[in-house]
Motif scaffolding. Structure first.
Motif, mmCIF file in Angstrom:
data_model
loop_
_atom_site.group_PDB
_atom_site.id
_atom_site.type_symbol
_atom_site.label_atom_id
_atom_site.label_comp_id
_atom_site.label_asym_id
_atom_site.label_seq_id
_atom_site.Cartn_x
_atom_site.Cartn_y
_atom_site.Cartn_z
ATOM 1 N N GLU A 66 0.761 -1.057 0.001
ATOM 2 C CA GLU A 66 0.067 0.172 -0.167
ATOM 3 C C GLU A 66 0.900 1.194 0.108
ATOM 4 N N GLU A 89 -5.516 3.524 -7.690
ATOM 5 C CA GLU A 89 -6.884 3.140 -7.059
ATOM 6 C C GLU A 89 -7.402 2.071 -7.263
ATOM 7 N N GLY A 90 -6.954 1.438 -8.456
ATOM 8 C CA GLY A 90 -7.543 -0.137 -8.431
ATOM 9 C C GLY A 90 -7.002 -1.007 -7.375
ATOM 10 N N THR A 91 -5.540 -0.845 -7.284
ATOM 11 C CA THR A 91 -4.760 -1.716 -6.170
ATOM 12 C C THR A 91 -5.297 -1.480 -4.678
ATOM 13 N N GLN A 92 -5.553 0.015 -4.543
ATOM 14 C CA GLN A 92 -6.021 0.250 -3.144
ATOM 15 C C GLN A 92 -7.523 -0.502 -2.764
ATOM 16 N N MET A 93 -8.273 -0.746 -3.749
ATOM 17 C CA MET A 93 -9.409 -1.538 -3.542
ATOM 18 C C MET A 93 -9.121 -3.029 -2.990
ATOM 19 N N ASP A 96 -7.785 -2.846 0.684
ATOM 20 C CA ASP A 96 -8.894 -2.540 1.739
ATOM 21 C C ASP A 96 -9.856 -3.943 1.510
ATOM 22 N N ALA A 97 -9.895 -4.431 0.357
ATOM 23 C CA ALA A 97 -10.482 -5.959 0.625
ATOM 24 C C ALA A 97 -9.877 -7.012 1.589
ATOM 25 N N PHE A 112 -15.056 -7.813 -6.671
ATOM 26 C CA PHE A 112 -15.222 -6.456 -7.400
ATOM 27 C C PHE A 112 -14.028 -6.857 -8.741
ATOM 28 N N ASP A 115 -15.445 -7.223 -12.146
ATOM 29 C CA ASP A 115 -16.242 -5.907 -12.643
ATOM 30 C C ASP A 115 -15.248 -5.618 -14.351
ATOM 31 N N LEU A 118 -13.719 -2.384 -14.838
ATOM 32 C CA LEU A 118 -12.705 -2.075 -13.855
ATOM 33 C C LEU A 118 -11.628 -2.811 -14.542
#
Length: 239
Positions: A66, A89-93, A96-97, A112, A115, A118
């Motif tokens: 991160e 942003e995609g990696t942060q998702m 977070d998961a 996600f 998607d 995405l």
């Protein structure tokens, strides 16, 4: 039964080609500074490949990752700042998961990743970073894409691995629940009681290379601990 490799394959849906490690941060304003940054990017693959099933190991690795990806937009020259931001942003998702699952990767909701919009956006962003890096630095930014693994992610979002020992019950789909939930369901599908399947999922050490290779001998201790003796295994095998 390569749970760790399955995780790596799942993570690969988001192009993990994002960050540098160590050194002083550049202002991201030149191609030269980006090349210095890109030269250190392979450390992310090393972090991911070292992740085991232990949540403390996962927390340490994900926290490092991160910190790396959060640097992407600042390190990127103006020409590639937008795709760098998209990958960040995609990696942060993903981060977070995994954090939401208390760093138990088998309980992380990765749905996600199915998607298609995405996934397409991240693919385009990755390609743009690669093209810029190849032109200005003489190397691809996503060298980790060539890492050899026995697992893969199909176009429908399913995660699988090769090997006769596991072919019957290791086909995961990220949209059908967590890896743990699907693992339990697949054990039940071959005749185990739900309690037996949950016990195995809770106690099997998926960080053990022998377990990852599908070595039944490495699993016998857990089977016995869960009340599944050789007779019961033979019964399941005969089914």
């Amino acid at each position: 039964m390569s749970r760790q490799h399955k995780l790596m394959a799942a993570l690969a849906v988001v192009p993990l080609v994002f960050a540098a490690c160590g050194g002083s941060s550049s202002d991201g304003s030149t191609a030269d500074s980006w090349c210095d940054f890109a030269d250190e990017a392979d450390v992310v693959d090393e972090i991911l490949s070292s992740l085991g099933a232990d949540s403390s190991d996962v927390e340490a690795g994900i926290t490092q990752m991160e910190l790396f990806v959060q640097r992407l937009p600042d390190e990127a020259p103006d020409e590639i700042k937008e795709p760098a931001k998209k990958l960040s942003e995609g990696t942060q998702m993903l981060v977070d998961a995994i954090r939401a699952a208390d760093y138990n990767v088998f309980d992380a909701d990765l749905g996600f990743m199915q998607d298609s919009t995405l996934e397409a956006d991240l693919d385009v962003a990755s390609e743009k970073l690669d093209a810029y890096t190849e032109t200005n630095c003489g190397r691809s930014f996503s060298r980790g894409d060539d890492t050899d693994t026995d697992a893969g992610v199909a176009g429908d979002g399913s995660v699988g691995t090769s090997g006769d020992a596991v072919d019957d019950f290791v086909d995961f789909n990220l949209g059908d629940g967590t890896i743990r939930e699907q693992l339990v369901a697949q054990f039940v599908s071959i005749g185990m009681a739900n309690e037996e399947a949950e016990c195995i999922a809770d106690n099997l050490n998926f960080g053990d290379p022998a377990v990852q290779s599908g070595d039944i001998g490495a699993m016998l201790g857990v089977f016995e601990e869960c009340g599944i003796g050789l007779d019961r295994l033979a019964e399941l095998g005969g089914g």
